[in-house]
Design a protein around this motif. Structure first.
Motif, mmCIF file in Angstrom:
data_model
loop_
_atom_site.group_PDB
_atom_site.id
_atom_site.type_symbol
_atom_site.label_atom_id
_atom_site.label_comp_id
_atom_site.label_asym_id
_atom_site.label_seq_id
_atom_site.Cartn_x
_atom_site.Cartn_y
_atom_site.Cartn_z
ATOM 1 N N TRP A 166 -4.922 -4.760 -7.157
ATOM 2 C CA TRP A 166 -3.809 -5.160 -6.290
ATOM 3 C C TRP A 166 -2.940 -6.220 -6.964
ATOM 4 C CZ3 TRP A 166 -4.270 -10.182 -3.697
ATOM 5 C CH2 TRP A 166 -3.194 -10.474 -2.842
ATOM 6 N N HIS A 167 -3.595 -7.245 -7.483
ATOM 7 C CA HIS A 167 -2.859 -8.343 -8.107
ATOM 8 C C HIS A 167 -2.027 -7.853 -9.281
ATOM 9 C CE1 HIS A 167 -2.460 -11.964 -10.743
ATOM 10 N NE2 HIS A 167 -2.163 -12.527 -9.586
ATOM 11 N N GLN A 270 -0.809 2.497 -11.205
ATOM 12 C CA GLN A 270 0.243 1.914 -10.371
ATOM 13 C C GLN A 270 0.811 2.939 -9.398
ATOM 14 O OE1 GLN A 270 3.325 -0.764 -12.017
ATOM 15 N NE2 GLN A 270 2.559 -0.025 -13.972
ATOM 16 N N ILE A 271 1.166 4.087 -9.946
ATOM 17 C CA ILE A 271 1.780 5.131 -9.112
ATOM 18 C C ILE A 271 0.835 5.537 -7.991
ATOM 19 C CG2 ILE A 271 2.661 7.485 -9.090
ATOM 20 C CD1 ILE A 271 3.395 7.069 -12.075
ATOM 21 N N ALA A 272 -0.414 5.842 -8.351
ATOM 22 C CA ALA A 272 -1.374 6.337 -7.365
ATOM 23 C C ALA A 272 -1.741 5.261 -6.348
ATOM 24 C CB ALA A 272 -2.624 6.842 -8.085
ATOM 25 N N TRP A 273 -1.963 4.024 -6.818
ATOM 26 C CA TRP A 273 -2.355 2.950 -5.898
ATOM 27 C C TRP A 273 -1.253 2.679 -4.889
ATOM 28 C CZ3 TRP A 273 -0.779 -1.698 -4.038
ATOM 29 C CH2 TRP A 273 -1.740 -2.516 -3.416
ATOM 30 N N ARG A 274 0.000 2.634 -5.328
ATOM 31 C CA ARG A 274 1.102 2.372 -4.413
ATOM 32 C C ARG A 274 1.213 3.479 -3.357
ATOM 33 N NH1 ARG A 274 4.089 0.714 -9.207
ATOM 34 N NH2 ARG A 274 5.187 2.713 -9.193
ATOM 35 N N ARG A 275 1.061 4.724 -3.790
ATOM 36 C CA ARG A 275 1.120 5.844 -2.842
ATOM 37 C C ARG A 275 -0.026 5.762 -1.832
ATOM 38 N NH1 ARG A 275 2.359 10.883 -7.011
ATOM 39 N NH2 ARG A 275 4.593 10.472 -7.278
ATOM 40 N N TYR A 276 -1.219 5.484 -2.354
ATOM 41 C CA TYR A 276 -2.405 5.452 -1.496
ATOM 42 C C TYR A 276 -2.289 4.336 -0.457
ATOM 43 C CZ TYR A 276 -7.396 5.551 -0.315
ATOM 44 O OH TYR A 276 -8.603 5.642 0.343
ATOM 45 N N GLN A 277 -1.897 3.160 -0.903
ATOM 46 C CA GLN A 277 -1.788 2.018 0.006
ATOM 47 C C GLN A 277 -0.663 2.228 1.016
ATOM 48 O OE1 GLN A 277 0.695 -0.589 0.265
ATOM 49 N NE2 GLN A 277 -0.530 -1.687 1.807
ATOM 50 N N ARG A 278 0.437 2.793 0.563
ATOM 51 C CA ARG A 278 1.570 3.025 1.459
ATOM 52 C C ARG A 278 1.223 4.025 2.553
ATOM 53 N NH1 ARG A 278 7.673 4.950 -0.362
ATOM 54 N NH2 ARG A 278 8.700 4.490 1.618
ATOM 55 N N ARG A 279 0.338 4.957 2.238
ATOM 56 C CA ARG A 279 -0.068 5.969 3.230
ATOM 57 C C ARG A 279 -1.203 5.486 4.132
ATOM 58 N NH1 ARG A 279 0.165 11.480 -0.563
ATOM 59 N NH2 ARG A 279 2.288 11.091 -1.372
ATOM 60 N N ALA A 292 -11.364 7.620 -7.693
ATOM 61 C CA ALA A 292 -11.097 9.051 -7.893
ATOM 62 C C ALA A 292 -10.203 9.591 -6.780
ATOM 63 C CB ALA A 292 -12.409 9.827 -7.936
ATOM 64 N N GLU A 293 -10.438 9.132 -5.556
ATOM 65 C CA GLU A 293 -9.601 9.553 -4.420
ATOM 66 C C GLU A 293 -8.167 9.064 -4.604
ATOM 67 O OE1 GLU A 293 -9.407 8.786 0.437
ATOM 68 O OE2 GLU A 293 -11.167 8.159 -0.719
ATOM 69 N N ILE A 294 -8.029 7.811 -5.038
ATOM 70 C CA ILE A 294 -6.697 7.238 -5.254
ATOM 71 C C ILE A 294 -5.956 8.009 -6.339
ATOM 72 C CG2 ILE A 294 -5.479 5.204 -6.152
ATOM 73 C CD1 ILE A 294 -7.623 3.489 -4.749
ATOM 74 N N MET A 295 -6.648 8.299 -7.414
ATOM 75 C CA MET A 295 -5.987 8.893 -8.579
ATOM 76 C C MET A 295 -5.541 10.334 -8.328
ATOM 77 S SD MET A 295 -5.658 6.438 -10.562
ATOM 78 C CE MET A 295 -5.006 7.273 -12.005
ATOM 79 N N GLN A 296 -6.030 10.956 -7.285
ATOM 80 C CA GLN A 296 -5.545 12.286 -6.931
ATOM 81 C C GLN A 296 -4.075 12.268 -6.542
ATOM 82 O OE1 GLN A 296 -8.112 13.791 -3.848
ATOM 83 N NE2 GLN A 296 -9.875 14.055 -5.218
ATOM 84 N N LEU A 297 -3.549 11.060 -6.232
ATOM 85 C CA LEU A 297 -2.159 10.931 -5.792
ATOM 86 C C LEU A 297 -1.208 10.589 -6.919
ATOM 87 C CD1 LEU A 297 -2.702 8.947 -2.459
ATOM 88 C CD2 LEU A 297 -2.421 11.407 -2.772
ATOM 89 N N GLN A 298 -1.678 10.615 -8.168
ATOM 90 C CA GLN A 298 -0.798 10.211 -9.256
ATOM 91 C C GLN A 298 0.216 11.295 -9.612
ATOM 92 O OE1 GLN A 298 -2.495 10.224 -13.346
ATOM 93 N NE2 GLN A 298 -4.411 10.808 -12.355
ATOM 94 N N ASP A 299 -0.078 12.552 -9.319
ATOM 95 C CA ASP A 299 0.814 13.645 -9.738
ATOM 96 C C ASP A 299 1.816 13.993 -8.651
ATOM 97 O OD1 ASP A 299 -0.559 13.873 -12.172
ATOM 98 O OD2 ASP A 299 -2.097 15.103 -11.210
#
Length: 299
Positions: A166-167, A270-279, A292-299
């Motif tokens: 996060w930081h 960065q891409i995946a974490w931002r998407r995951y947290q925003r959702r 692994a769950e977070i990184m599924q959102l990178q694409d």
């Protein structure tokens, strides 16, 4: 809002997250089992960081009256919000570290006094310049840490891993703000900007090495002097990574938004974490399965 494949510094939000560090035990102090030396490095680095973050918030508050750009004023408010939440979480984490390492309370008090005194005596130019110089390395550190996730975070305490991801994501997001405030107010003073980068680096390196060596002694790494020096070398090499990444900063044409670590490719975490947290995803603990769950959102 920073998300998807937009530039990470565009419209970044404030995320009021609170990490549960009260539940940590002694086994958590070297929280990266993948690389204990990395744990110690960021633990040592993080002792004084929250007090700089409070200094930066004071700087933004004082400088805001001199800024006319609505977009920059929005970003100044956002960086202040992000940094205030960073400081709150890392001061709580420092309280845990102080139960594990007897010198931490003294280092923390020294950092608090140092930045408090500077906030009272520095001119606005000194405050903005030092903040911009210091943010150079928190921004670059964010990119370096995220780019080496597999080497340093693969097997780690879920809470502390989540705290640092996060930081670092947010340090990249607001990595241009202090620079842009300096350019807006004092951009013609290019040599002074470069000088503040050097002074910030020396301060960061000195504080981090001091704390790292103390922690290494407590861990018993120096019972074998060769082992102690070898492990301390990790801290030195990390600081040299910062120096190498900072070389583009000394160009007159430099801008954080165009730093190669940001523009050559965005870090997929960065891409995946931002998407995951925003959702609405829970990012307060991140173990291997969660990552692994977070990184599924990178694409």
């Amino acid at each position: 809002m920073a998300d998807d494949l937009n530039h990470p510094m565009d419209g970044f939000p404030v995320r009021p997250l609170q990490f549960d560090v009260a539940k940590l035990t002694a086994s958590s102090r070297l929280w990266s089992r993948t690389c204990p030396e990395f744990s110690m490095f960021v633990n040592a680095l993080g002792i004084h960081v929250p007090y700089f973050e409070r200094y930066l918030v004071r700087t933004m508050t004082k400088a805001k009256t001199e800024i006319e750009s609505p977009a920059l004023r929005r970003d100044m408010a956002a960086i202040s919000g992000q940094e205030a939440h960073h400081a709150k979480n890392f001061i709580a984490y420092n309280q845990f570290l102080a139960t594990q390492y007897p010198g931490v309370a003294r280092f923390e008090a020294d950092a608090r006094d140092y930045f408090s005194a500077r906030a009272k005596t520095d001119s606005l130019k000194q405050m903005v310049g030092f903040s911009a110089g210091y943010e150079t390395f928190t921004f670059l550190g964010g990119m370096i840490v995220l780019d080496n996730h597999a080497r340093w975070f693969e097997d780690a305490d879920p809470t502390i891993k989540a705290l640092w991801v996060w930081h670092q994501v947010e340090e990249v997001e607001h990595g241009a703000v202090a620079f842009e405030v300096y350019q807006h107010l004092y951009g013609r003073h290019e040599l002074y900007r470069k000088w503040t980068v050097l002074t910030a680096l020396l301060h960061i390196a000195g504080e981090t090495l001091k704390a790292y060596v103390h922690m290494a002694k407590v861990e018993g790494w120096f019972r074998n002097p060769f082992r102690g020096l070898w492990k301390t070398g990790f801290c030195v090499l990390m600081l040299l990574r910062f120096v190498r990444a900072a070389l583009p900063v000394f160009s007159r044409r430099y801008h954080p938004r165009r730093h190669p670590l940001v523009t050559q490719r965005q870090n997929p975490i960065q891409i995946a974490w931002r998407r995951y947290q925003r959702r609405g995803g829970d990012v307060l603990e991140i173990d291997r399965n969660k990552m692994a769950e977070i990184m599924q959102l990178q694409d």
